[in-house]
Design a protein around this motif. Structure first.
Motif, short mmCIF file in Angstrom:
data_model
loop_
_atom_site.label_atom_id
_atom_site.label_comp_id
_atom_site.label_asym_id
_atom_site.label_seq_id
_atom_site.Cartn_x
_atom_site.Cartn_y
_atom_site.Cartn_z
N ASP A 51 27.74 42.39 33.31
CA ASP A 51 26.94 43.28 32.23
C ASP A 51 27.48 44.78 32.17
O ASP A 51 27.16 44.93 31.68
CB ASP A 51 25.17 42.60 31.53
N ALA A 54 30.73 44.96 31.65
CA ALA A 54 31.50 44.73 30.54
C ALA A 54 30.87 45.85 29.98
O ALA A 54 31.71 46.66 28.90
CB ALA A 54 30.99 43.56 29.78
N ASP A 59 37.19 45.13 32.06
CA ASP A 59 37.61 43.67 31.60
C ASP A 59 37.29 42.79 33.08
O ASP A 59 37.13 43.23 34.21
CB ASP A 59 38.41 42.93 31.22
N GLY A 60 37.22 41.47 33.14
CA GLY A 60 36.86 40.43 33.68
C GLY A 60 37.72 40.35 34.94
O GLY A 60 37.58 39.43 35.86
#
Length: 97
Positions: A51, A54, A59-60
């Motif tokens: 979280d 984000a 980005d992941g």
């Protein structure tokens, strides 16, 4: 040439040792351990790492190298070591709350 290389390596080793010595005690006093981080996330005291990333627009796919949660001025922050796309290591300091 060997003497110059030895001196450079010795200087680098001393600098690294001093840097690690300076960082160690401060982290032990003001940072949470992994269990405490999990408990803080579970109780809603802090946001999860996903979280926080984000909300910062990261980005992941970012390569996370290290994660710490530390008290900074009375508030908890994530200190996240990431690898940038060009291969540079960088520390991000993001609010955990």
């Amino acid at each position: 040439m060997k003497t110059l290389t030895s001196k450079i390596l010795a200087s680098a080793a001393v600098a690294l040792a001093l840097g690690l010595a300076a960082v160690g005690p401060a982290q032990a006093q003001s940072c949470l351990d992994n269990r405490q981080i999990q408990e803080a996330v579970s109780s809603g005291q802090i946001m999860s790492l996903a979280d926080v990333l984000a909300s910062a627009g990261i980005d992941g796919s970012a390569e996370v190298l290290s994660v710490q949660v530390c008290d900074e001025g009375g508030g908890l922050v994530y200190i996240i070591g990431v690898l940038t796309p060009d291969g540079q290591a960088q520390n991000l300091v993001l609010s955990a709350q």
